[in-house]
Design an enzyme around this catalytic site. Sequence first.
Site, short mmCIF file in Angstrom:
data_model
loop_
_atom_site.label_atom_id
_atom_site.label_comp_id
_atom_site.label_asym_id
_atom_site.label_seq_id
_atom_site.Cartn_x
_atom_site.Cartn_y
_atom_site.Cartn_z
N THR A 1 0.84 -1.20 0.00
CA THR A 1 0.00 0.00 0.00
C THR A 1 0.88 1.25 0.00
O THR A 1 0.64 2.20 -0.77
CB THR A 1 -0.94 0.00 1.23
OG1 THR A 1 -1.44 -1.32 1.43
CG2 THR A 1 -2.11 0.94 1.01
N ASP B 1 1.69 5.29 6.02
CA ASP B 1 2.16 3.89 6.04
C ASP B 1 0.94 2.96 6.03
O ASP B 1 -0.17 3.36 6.38
CB ASP B 1 3.00 3.66 7.31
CG ASP B 1 3.93 2.45 7.18
OD1 ASP B 1 3.80 1.69 6.22
OD2 ASP B 1 4.78 2.29 8.07
N GLY B 2 1.18 1.73 5.64
CA GLY B 2 0.14 0.71 5.67
C GLY B 2 0.06 0.07 7.06
O GLY B 2 0.74 0.49 8.00
N LYS C 1 1.65 -3.98 12.93
CA LYS C 1 2.48 -3.75 11.76
C LYS C 1 3.69 -4.68 11.82
O LYS C 1 3.99 -5.27 12.84
CB LYS C 1 2.96 -2.29 11.70
CG LYS C 1 1.84 -1.34 11.27
CD LYS C 1 2.32 0.09 11.08
CE LYS C 1 3.49 0.26 10.17
NZ LYS C 1 3.33 -0.30 8.82
N GLY C 2 4.36 -4.79 10.68
CA GLY C 2 5.58 -5.60 10.64
C GLY C 2 5.47 -6.81 9.74
O GLY C 2 6.42 -7.60 9.67
N GLY D 1 5.76 -6.79 6.76
CA GLY D 1 6.85 -6.61 5.79
C GLY D 1 8.20 -6.49 6.46
O GLY D 1 9.18 -6.08 5.82
N GLU E 1 9.69 1.56 10.99
CA GLU E 1 8.36 2.16 10.85
C GLU E 1 7.95 2.85 12.15
O GLU E 1 7.37 3.94 12.13
CB GLU E 1 7.34 1.09 10.46
CG GLU E 1 7.50 0.62 9.03
CD GLU E 1 6.60 -0.56 8.66
OE1 GLU E 1 6.30 -0.71 7.48
OE2 GLU E 1 6.22 -1.33 9.55
N LYS F 1 -8.50 -4.73 6.43
CA LYS F 1 -7.53 -4.70 7.54
C LYS F 1 -8.18 -4.26 8.86
O LYS F 1 -7.56 -4.40 9.92
CB LYS F 1 -6.39 -3.72 7.20
CG LYS F 1 -5.63 -4.02 5.93
CD LYS F 1 -4.66 -5.15 6.13
CE LYS F 1 -3.79 -5.46 4.92
NZ LYS F 1 -2.81 -4.45 4.59
C1 5RP Z 1 5.59 -3.58 6.83
C2 5RP Z 1 4.22 -3.22 7.29
C3 5RP Z 1 3.20 -2.98 6.24
O1 5RP Z 1 2.71 -1.70 6.41
C4 5RP Z 1 2.11 -3.98 6.41
O2 5RP Z 1 2.69 -5.27 6.32
C5 5RP Z 1 1.02 -3.79 5.36
O3 5RP Z 1 1.51 -4.17 4.12
P1 5RP Z 1 0.64 -4.11 2.81
O4 5RP Z 1 0.38 -2.68 2.51
O5 5RP Z 1 1.50 -4.80 1.77
O6 5RP Z 1 -0.64 -4.88 3.06
O7 5RP Z 1 3.94 -3.11 8.45
O8 5RP Z 1 6.42 -3.90 7.90
#
Ligand code: 5RP
Length: 233
Positions: free
Chosen positions: A31, A83-84, A96-97, A99, A105, A123
């Site tokens: 995202t 941020d996502g 979060k995390g 990714g 973050e 989400k």
């Molecule tokens: C990375 C994160 C991302 O914001 C979370 O995983 C959401 O990812 P996406 O936008 O691909 O659904 O916390 O550490």
Amino acid sequence: MNADELKKQAAARAIDLVRPGMRLGLGTGSTAKHFVDLLGVKVASGFDVLCVATSEVTQAQALSLGIPMSTLDETPELDLTVDGADELDPQLRLIKGGGAALLREKIVAAASARMIVIADDGKLVQRLGRFPLPIEVVPFGLEATRRAVVAAIAASGAAGDLVLRRRPDGEVLLTDGGHYILDAHLGAIAEPERLAQALNMVPGVVEHGLFIGLASGAILAGADGLTILGRVE
Ligand code: 5RP
């Protein structure tokens, strides 16, 4: 509309929040990637911003788009981070995390006057914990830290398995900071604040993916349009 199109819609709404001269934190994930792409288009047409990335991946993307980048050492106070999230609840508590970028973050979000979450509305949950909670730990003393984390989780009233995160090739995943991630499969977290405090006390835990009191607003995209939680303007 698929989830990726929804993510792009949320990112596009967040672009409207960016003002000339802002110092921006750039998130990580699919995202946030849309947001950075759209910001790159603005910058290419002469828009002035200065950004700090939350991961090496985002840093590389932003540089490839010509976005002016800084660091928290040079620019320790940011106006806005976008941020996502892996999960969020109606009180804007986040997991979060997913990714693996949770440490940077959280540091970047904490250095920002505002953090806005962008996500597809899948989400949003009533109770956090369906998504495994990432807990970043130092490699030294992993087993001792793992046991202390299990005890902290139990003391906070939660329970579930801890899984050391691996890359697709089977190797243990290393974060940008050179740490490991334990994913806590808790199912539901009754008291996120209590769990966050308990995890903060464990030596060897660098950071965890509970973001509490950091997000000021969220832009959620769904089949029926955008939903705003909290304040985004
Ligand atoms: C990375 C994160 C991302 O914001 C979370 O995983 C959401 O990812 P996406 O936008 O691909 O659904 O916390 O550490």
